[in-house]
Design a protein around this motif. Structure first.
Motif, PDB file in Angstrom:
ATOM      1  N   LYS A  25       0.841  -1.192   0.000  1.00  0.00           N
ATOM      2  CA  LYS A  25       0.000   0.000   0.000  1.00  0.00           C
ATOM      3  C   LYS A  25       0.876   1.242   0.000  1.00  0.00           C
ATOM      4  N   GLY A  26       0.368   2.296  -0.630  1.00  0.00           N
ATOM      5  CA  GLY A  26       1.024   3.592  -0.585  1.00  0.00           C
ATOM      6  C   GLY A  26       2.062   3.802  -1.675  1.00  0.00           C
ATOM      7  N   ILE A  48      -0.617   0.325   9.124  1.00  0.00           N
ATOM      8  CA  ILE A  48      -0.290   0.224   7.697  1.00  0.00           C
ATOM      9  C   ILE A  48      -0.843   1.423   6.940  1.00  0.00           C
ATOM     10  N   GLU A  49      -2.101   1.770   7.196  1.00  0.00           N
ATOM     11  CA  GLU A  49      -2.722   2.920   6.527  1.00  0.00           C
ATOM     12  C   GLU A  49      -1.988   4.224   6.871  1.00  0.00           C
ATOM     13  N   SER A  50      -1.593   4.364   8.104  1.00  0.00           N
ATOM     14  CA  SER A  50      -0.870   5.561   8.528  1.00  0.00           C
ATOM     15  C   SER A  50       0.478   5.665   7.818  1.00  0.00           C
ATOM     16  N   LYS A  53       0.477   6.639   3.990  1.00  0.00           N
ATOM     17  CA  LYS A  53       0.260   8.031   3.587  1.00  0.00           C
ATOM     18  C   LYS A  53       1.546   8.671   3.074  1.00  0.00           C
ATOM     19  N   LYS A  54       2.687   8.134   3.509  1.00  0.00           N
ATOM     20  CA  LYS A  54       3.979   8.715   3.120  1.00  0.00           C
ATOM     21  C   LYS A  54       4.922   7.702   2.449  1.00  0.00           C
ATOM     22  N   TYR A  55       4.702   6.405   2.703  1.00  0.00           N
ATOM     23  CA  TYR A  55       5.631   5.376   2.245  1.00  0.00           C
ATOM     24  C   TYR A  55       4.914   4.292   1.432  1.00  0.00           C
ATOM     25  N   LYS A  56       5.703   3.538   0.710  1.00  0.00           N
ATOM     26  CA  LYS A  56       5.213   2.324   0.040  1.00  0.00           C
ATOM     27  C   LYS A  56       5.463   1.178   1.018  1.00  0.00           C
ATOM     28  N   VAL A  57       4.390   0.613   1.562  1.00  0.00           N
ATOM     29  CA  VAL A  57       4.482  -0.341   2.671  1.00  0.00           C
ATOM     30  C   VAL A  57       4.209  -1.770   2.201  1.00  0.00           C
ATOM     31  N   LEU A  58       5.166  -2.642   2.468  1.00  0.00           N
ATOM     32  CA  LEU A  58       4.985  -4.076   2.277  1.00  0.00           C
ATOM     33  C   LEU A  58       4.727  -4.680   3.648  1.00  0.00           C
ATOM     34  N   SER A  59       3.541  -5.249   3.834  1.00  0.00           N
ATOM     35  CA  SER A  59       3.218  -5.950   5.070  1.00  0.00           C
ATOM     36  C   SER A  59       2.812  -7.373   4.700  1.00  0.00           C
ATOM     37  N   PHE A  60       2.968  -8.283   5.646  1.00  0.00           N
ATOM     38  CA  PHE A  60       2.672  -9.684   5.340  1.00  0.00           C
ATOM     39  C   PHE A  60       2.399 -10.448   6.623  1.00  0.00           C
ATOM     40  N   ASP A  61       1.720 -11.565   6.456  1.00  0.00           N
ATOM     41  CA  ASP A  61       1.514 -12.493   7.562  1.00  0.00           C
ATOM     42  C   ASP A  61       2.717 -13.435   7.600  1.00  0.00           C
ATOM     43  N   ASN A  62       3.393 -13.485   8.742  1.00  0.00           N
ATOM     44  CA  ASN A  62       4.551 -14.371   8.892  1.00  0.00           C
ATOM     45  C   ASN A  62       4.159 -15.836   8.724  1.00  0.00           C
ATOM     46  N   ARG A  63       5.134 -16.640   8.489  1.00  0.00           N
ATOM     47  CA  ARG A  63       4.980 -18.095   8.490  1.00  0.00           C
ATOM     48  C   ARG A  63       4.194 -18.495   9.742  1.00  0.00           C
ATOM     49  N   GLY A  64       3.141 -19.269   9.538  1.00  0.00           N
ATOM     50  CA  GLY A  64       2.363 -19.755  10.668  1.00  0.00           C
ATOM     51  C   GLY A  64       1.272 -18.817  11.152  1.00  0.00           C
TER      52      GLY A  64
END
Length: 156
Positions: A25-26, A48-50, A53-64
Motif C-alpha cells: 500500500k502507498g 499500515i494505513e498511517s 500516507k507517506k511510504y510504500k508499505v509491504l506488510s505480510f503475515d509471517n509463516r504460521g
C-alpha cells in the motif's frame, strides 16, 4: 460461500516451502513491516494505513500466521528472516527500511545480519536482541506450531 473461495483473489507469493500472504500500500520510500508472533495484517491496518500516507508499505503475515501457510514443522527466526528476504525480492523491494515489531524485531535483526544489502534503515519496536532460552521460548517455537489454532484447516 466458504472462506477458501476468496483465497484465490488474495496476493500470495511462493517463498521457500510456503505461500506468503502480503499487501503493498502507498507510494514513496519502501518500508517493510515485520509483525510479531501470530500477529496478522488485519490487526494492524491502522498502522499500515498511517505509514502508507507517506511510504510504500509491504506488510505480510509471517509463516504460521493469518493467511500465510502454516507448515507442521518447527519455525526459527532465521527461517522467517529468509522468508522475508525472499518475499522482498519476489515483489521487487530490492532495498527498504525495515520496521520490526516484537518478534518481528528479532526477524528484522536476523535479516540485517544475513542480507544487509536489502536493508536501508532498521526500526525496532518492543523487541530484544537476544532470546533467553526458557520453557516459554521452547513452547513458542517447538509446541505452538502444532496446535490447530496456528495451522490452516485446508491443505496447501
Amino acid at each position: 460461500m466458504s472462506w477458501s473461495r476468496y483465497n484465490c483473489f488474495m496476493p500470495k507469493v511462493k517463498v521457500n516451502d510456503i505461500d506468503i500472504y502480503y499487501e503493498i500500500k502507498g507510494q514513496g520510500e519502501p518500508i517493510v513491516l515485520i509483525l510479531g508472533l501470530v500477529t496478522i495484517i488485519t490487526e494492524n491496518q491502522w498502522l499500515i494505513e498511517s505509514l502508507a500516507k507517506k511510504y510504500k508499505v509491504l506488510s505480510f503475515d509471517n509463516r504460521g500466521a493469518g493467511l500465510t501457510s502454516k507448515p507442521d514443522t518447527p519455525y526459527s527466526i532465521e527461517m522467517m528472516a529468509n522468508d522475508t528476504a525472499c518475499l522482498m525480492r519476489a515483489v521487487n523491494f530490492n532495498k527498504a527500511n525495515i520496521i520490526g515489531i516484537s518478534m518481528g524485531g528479532r526477524i528484522a535483526l536476523e535479516l540485517v545480519i544475513e542480507s544487509p544489502e536489502i536493508v536501508n534503515k532498521l526500526i525496532l519496536v518492543s523487541t530484544s536482541a537476544k532470546v533467553v532460552r526458557t520453557w516459554r521460548s521452547d513452547l513458542v517455537f517447538n509446541v505452538l506450531h502444532k496446535l490447530p489454532l496456528f495451522r490452516d484447516s485446508q491443505p496447501h
